[in-house]
Design a protein around this motif. Sequence first.
Motif, mmCIF file in Angstrom:
data_model
loop_
_atom_site.group_PDB
_atom_site.id
_atom_site.type_symbol
_atom_site.label_atom_id
_atom_site.label_comp_id
_atom_site.label_asym_id
_atom_site.label_seq_id
_atom_site.Cartn_x
_atom_site.Cartn_y
_atom_site.Cartn_z
ATOM 1 N N ALA A 49 1.122 -1.358 0.136
ATOM 2 C CA ALA A 49 0.192 0.196 0.039
ATOM 3 C C ALA A 49 1.027 1.572 -0.138
ATOM 4 O O ALA A 49 2.162 1.572 0.701
ATOM 5 C CB ALA A 49 -0.691 -0.133 1.207
ATOM 6 N N VAL A 50 0.345 2.443 -0.741
ATOM 7 C CA VAL A 50 0.850 3.239 -0.907
ATOM 8 C C VAL A 50 -0.044 4.475 -0.397
ATOM 9 O O VAL A 50 -1.268 4.870 -1.695
ATOM 10 C CB VAL A 50 1.891 3.849 -2.276
ATOM 11 N N GLU A 51 0.309 5.491 0.963
ATOM 12 C CA GLU A 51 -1.173 6.154 1.006
ATOM 13 C C GLU A 51 -0.611 7.218 1.180
ATOM 14 O O GLU A 51 0.438 7.627 1.968
ATOM 15 C CB GLU A 51 -1.464 5.525 2.454
ATOM 16 N N ASP A 52 -0.976 8.475 1.463
ATOM 17 C CA ASP A 52 -0.887 10.161 1.206
ATOM 18 C C ASP A 52 -1.844 10.881 2.109
ATOM 19 O O ASP A 52 -3.461 9.978 2.046
ATOM 20 C CB ASP A 52 -0.835 10.638 0.271
ATOM 21 N N HIS A 53 -2.395 11.788 2.514
ATOM 22 C CA HIS A 53 -2.965 12.477 3.291
ATOM 23 C C HIS A 53 -3.494 13.698 2.516
ATOM 24 O O HIS A 53 -3.357 14.431 3.371
ATOM 25 C CB HIS A 53 -2.632 12.813 5.077
ATOM 26 N N GLY A 54 -2.727 14.051 1.031
ATOM 27 C CA GLY A 54 -2.785 15.362 0.699
ATOM 28 C C GLY A 54 -3.740 15.831 -0.014
ATOM 29 O O GLY A 54 -5.397 15.483 0.858
ATOM 30 N N GLU B 135 -10.068 10.191 -2.482
ATOM 31 C CA GLU B 135 -11.630 11.597 -1.701
ATOM 32 C C GLU B 135 -10.793 13.014 -1.321
ATOM 33 O O GLU B 135 -9.442 13.109 -1.484
ATOM 34 C CB GLU B 135 -11.509 11.388 -0.372
ATOM 35 N N LEU B 136 -11.134 13.966 -2.167
ATOM 36 C CA LEU B 136 -10.652 14.687 -1.922
ATOM 37 C C LEU B 136 -10.115 15.825 -1.043
ATOM 38 O O LEU B 136 -11.339 16.146 -0.198
ATOM 39 C CB LEU B 136 -11.444 16.054 -3.282
ATOM 40 N N ARG B 137 -8.870 16.031 -0.979
ATOM 41 C CA ARG B 137 -8.276 17.584 0.166
ATOM 42 C C ARG B 137 -8.612 16.011 1.374
ATOM 43 O O ARG B 137 -8.120 16.435 2.213
ATOM 44 C CB ARG B 137 -9.641 18.532 0.660
ATOM 45 N N SER B 138 -8.850 14.400 0.972
ATOM 46 C CA SER B 138 -8.222 13.878 2.477
ATOM 47 C C SER B 138 -7.152 12.592 1.888
ATOM 48 O O SER B 138 -7.063 12.101 2.776
ATOM 49 C CB SER B 138 -9.857 13.459 2.601
ATOM 50 N N GLY B 139 -6.827 12.505 0.575
ATOM 51 C CA GLY B 139 -5.382 11.536 0.785
ATOM 52 C C GLY B 139 -6.268 10.662 0.041
ATOM 53 O O GLY B 139 -7.085 10.537 -1.066
#
Length: 472
Positions: A403-408, A459-463
């Motif tokens: 998994a590759v995850e960000d909160h951007g 999700e937009l603005r949630s990552g």
Amino acid sequence: MKWRLTGRYLASVVLIVVIVIFINILVVAGIFIQQSQSPQYPFQEGDASAEAITRSFRKEIFMSESGMAITGQGKETLERNDAWVQILDENGKQIYGYRVPLEAKTKYTPMDVVQTYKYMEKELMSTVFIGEKQGNGERYSYLIGFQNPYLERNILTYDIRKVGRFLQVGILTVLCVDGFIALCIAYLFSKRLTRPLSALIEGIKQLAHKNYQVRYETKGIYKDVFYNVNVLTEELQASELERKKLDRMKEEWIANISHDIKTPLASIQGYAEMMRDKDYDFTAEEMRDYAEIIERKSHYLKDVIEDLNLSTRLRNKGLTLNLKSVNIVSLVRNAVIDTLNDTRYGSRNIDFRYSDEMILVEADDILIRRAVANLIYNAVVHNDEDVAVEVSVEKERDFVRIAVEDHGTGIKKEELERIFDRYYRGTSTGELHKGSGLGMAIAHDIVKTHGGEIHVESELRSGTRIEILLHT
């Protein structure tokens, strides 16, 4: 479907034959029914016919003390059929009569008997039939006259040859009439069967001319065909829209990649011309700086060409996997380290986690490393520098999850559906990070080639979270 249509055609042919036979049977049956139910029918046969009544009437005649007489049943039969009876002795003299008209003779000569039998008695308004009764050693004749004005008897004489020819003409006439009826019925059925086919042929012609507005109401014997044509129309229409969308994406990608390639080419060409020009006197340090720029731009162009080549080979299944047992944890860790070693992303916060130190997977290590690196690169270039990226490897039963995850910034819904399309490049990519636009498509194709799965949630603005599932 094929047998169903064949069955319907056969049923139509059989139905035509049955209808023609039924019409013939109906006509013949009607004649016989009318004979049996109507005493006035001229060709009546059976127990109710005048001849049958005359033949059987001898049973109603008996010898009495006063001479000849008839039973009550005989009288009832005569009354029911509006008939009368005369019983004659051997000399033709009447010895008994019942309901005999006043105009009737009381004595008959042999010629009178013949004339009475052959022709209708106009005075009596009766058609007379003759029978015979034996009793006491004597023979008695009886005349039964039917007072039915519609009842006639004709003596028929015929030539058997003419009758044969008549039957031939009659049979031929019947066959012609039956053939005409069959043709009429067949025409009606053929119109019913071929009218939808004409509409289908016209609809297929419209589809061939790329008119995808063809729609049919699914009814009748061809309802399955109509339904499948409607499905085909929808699929062709969707394919045409997808083709147009892909063409637009290709055009946009070609325009973008052409613009991006022109910039490094211009730099390479410019610095090369300057270095070759004798009017310029560059120091060794300047020459090294220019050479470094040329080298960096050349690497960029090389990466673009390699991406194009790899994407084409993956899509065309022209790439042979070099499968071997790979420690997927070590592979993903090296991909993270390579990203951090890039001077452009050295300051980024990339966190790496794993559930086991050793997780073995049968895979092509170079391609899987390329796919993971593309996902990490995608998470980096689409977010601000202060956004942390989390990379994890976990073993779950018989598969491993990467998994590759960000909160951007996240991905727009309309872009999320296209993220794995070829030639697609997100709108949030910075100017310094322009690529071939094939990175995510390459990652997707590599995973699919290994029989794995790749999913994205955002999700937009949630990552954004992108997962790779590979069987262990």
